[in-house]
Motif scaffolding. Sequence first.
Motif, PDB file in Angstrom:
ATOM      1  N   ARG A   1       9.262   2.023   2.750  1.00  0.00           N
ATOM      2  CA  ARG A   1      10.340   2.765   2.099  1.00  0.00           C
ATOM      3  C   ARG A   1       9.727   3.989   1.437  1.00  0.00           C
ATOM      4  N   ALA A   2      10.442   5.090   1.522  1.00  0.00           N
ATOM      5  CA  ALA A   2       9.959   6.316   0.917  1.00  0.00           C
ATOM      6  C   ALA A   2       9.972   6.195  -0.602  1.00  0.00           C
ATOM      7  N   VAL A   3       9.017   6.838  -1.226  1.00  0.00           N
ATOM      8  CA  VAL A   3       8.980   6.832  -2.685  1.00  0.00           C
ATOM      9  C   VAL A   3       9.796   8.018  -3.192  1.00  0.00           C
ATOM     10  N   ALA A   4      10.028   8.063  -4.485  1.00  0.00           N
ATOM     11  CA  ALA A   4      10.878   9.098  -5.077  1.00  0.00           C
ATOM     12  C   ALA A   4      10.374  10.488  -4.716  1.00  0.00           C
TER      13      ALA A   4
ATOM     14  N   GLU B   1       0.821  -1.204   0.000  1.00  0.00           N
ATOM     15  CA  GLU B   1       0.000   0.000   0.000  1.00  0.00           C
ATOM     16  C   GLU B   1       0.861   1.261   0.000  1.00  0.00           C
ATOM     17  N   ARG B   2       0.323   2.309  -0.610  1.00  0.00           N
ATOM     18  CA  ARG B   2       0.939   3.630  -0.545  1.00  0.00           C
ATOM     19  C   ARG B   2       0.413   4.321   0.720  1.00  0.00           C
ATOM     20  N   VAL B   3       1.287   4.862   1.546  1.00  0.00           N
ATOM     21  CA  VAL B   3       0.904   5.545   2.773  1.00  0.00           C
ATOM     22  C   VAL B   3       1.645   6.865   2.879  1.00  0.00           C
ATOM     23  N   GLU B   4       1.157   7.738   3.730  1.00  0.00           N
ATOM     24  CA  GLU B   4       1.884   8.949   4.096  1.00  0.00           C
ATOM     25  C   GLU B   4       2.200   8.866   5.578  1.00  0.00           C
TER      26      GLU B   4
END
Length: 503
Positions: free
Chosen positions: A480-483, A421-424
Motif C-alpha cells: 500500500r502506498a504511504v502518505a 518493509e518500506r519499498v519504492e
Amino acid sequence: MPASSPPAPQRRSVALVTLGCARNEVDSEELAGRLDADGWDLADDAEDADVVVVNTCGFIDAAKKDSVDTLLEAADLKGAARPQAVVAVGCMAERYGDQLATALPEADAVLSFDDYADISARLRGILAGERPAAHVPSDRRRLLPLTPVQRQASRVAVPGHGADPLPEGVAPASGPRVLRRRLGGGPVAPLKLASGCDRRCSFCAIPAFRGAFVSRPPQDVLAEAAWLAGQGVRELVLVSENSTSYGKDLGDLALLEALLPQLTALDGVERVRVSYLQPAEVRPGLVDVLTGTPGVAQYADLSFQHSAPAVLRRMRRFGDTDRFLELLARFRERSPRIGARSNVIVGFPGETGADLDELERFLVGARLDVVGVFGYSAEEGTEAAGLDGALPEHEVRARVERVTALVDELTAQRAEERVGERVEVLVEEVHADGTLEGRAEHQGPEVDGTTVLAPVPGARVGDLVPAVVTGSSGVDLQARAVAGAGAPAGASAGAAGGRPSRG
C-alpha cells in the motif's frame, strides 16, 4: 527541359521479433536504429511487414526450439499475409550459420553478426531475390586481437557497439545519432555494457559465438543512457555476459565503479540496476559502490551456478558454499534489505548426492529472493559435453524437481520476510481497476516477481511510489502506498497500461 528527379526508393517495412535475453533486446534495437535511419518502416506485427527478422537465441535446447518454431511461424505468413521474406539473425544464427540454413530452408537467409552494419542492404537484396550464402560458424574468440588497443581498433562486428556510427546529419526518427530505436514503451530499458566473455566455463558455449569480452567505452554508455532517459526511461538495466569484467580490456578494472555514479546523475534516471555479477570477480570496492551509491538499485544478481566445490571445479568456476555465503553477508552488512538472485545448474556430470545436499545447504543459508533452477543439458562444442559421469535424463529431471520445490519454499519465505518493509515501486502498468503493478528495488525486470499496489490517485506509468509491503504470494508482493505517494517521482514514461514490449 529540366531532368526529372529519380523516383524515391520504395519504403519497405520490417518486423523484429526478439527471443532470449535482454542483450538480444539491445541488439534488436540497434538493428531497428540502423533500419529506421535508412528509411524502413518498423511494423509491430509480423503479418504487417515485408520482412520478418527473428533475433534468435542459441543458449539452451529449449531456446533453440523456440527460435526454430518462431522462424517456422513467420515463414507460414508468406503467401498468407504481407511478409515476403523471413531472416534469422542473433545467437542461434551466428552459432550454426550454414547448418541452420540447410536444416531450415523456410528461412530466406541466415545472417551473421558481421551483417549487422549493412543490415538494410542485406534485407533489400533479399527482397530483390538474392539468397546470401550463410556463413560457416567459427569460434569468434579467435577473431579479436588480444590487446586493448587492438580490440578497440578491430573491425570485427560486435553487436551493440555501433562499430559503424551513423554519418553526421543522419539520425533515426527516435532521436540523436544513437544506433538504437526503442521497440517498446515503458519506463525500463536494458543498456549494454559489453559483449562477449573471456571466461571458460565448461558448460557454456556463449563465448564461442559471442566472442571475446569487449567493453563499450564509457562515453558511449553514458550517451546512450542519456538518450534513453530522454525517451522516458526511468530505470536502466546494465547488461552484459559478465558485468564485473567491465573495463578490464580498457585497462581499468574499476571502470564500473566510476561509471555508476555518472549514470545515476543523469537527468531523468531514477534507478540503475546491474545484472550478471561473477562472484569470483566481485571486488570490495564494487560492493561499496553497489550498496552505497544513491540511485543504484539495491540488488545483487550473482551467478553462483552451484556451491559444491567438486562440481564448481568441473564447471571451471571458483568458490564454495561458505565463500558464497560470506559474499552475500558482505552485501547485507552494507545494505540489509538488498535483493539477491541467482541461477543454479543441477545434474551436472559427476554431481553426487552429497554435492546436491551441499547445494541445498547453500540455498537454505543464502536467503535469495529468486533462484532460477536449470537441469544440465550437454551443449555441443563445450568441454562439459565430453565429461564422464553424465547423469541419465530422468535423474536430472528428478533433481530439478527436488531443488525447485526447495527454492519455491525458500523464496516464498523470503518474500514473507519483506512484509512491513518500506519499498519504492516503479510503476510499469496501471490496470483498468486502478491498481498499480511494478517492481521494488529488489525485483529485476520480468523474472523476479512484481509488486501490486492499491489504486493511487494520479499515479502514472514511470512514477516511483513509496509503499509498505502488506502481503506476498510466492515471490510477488502486495503493498500500500504511504502518505503523499500520489506525487510522481519523475515524468510519466507513457500511457497507462504501457508494459514494456519484447519487440
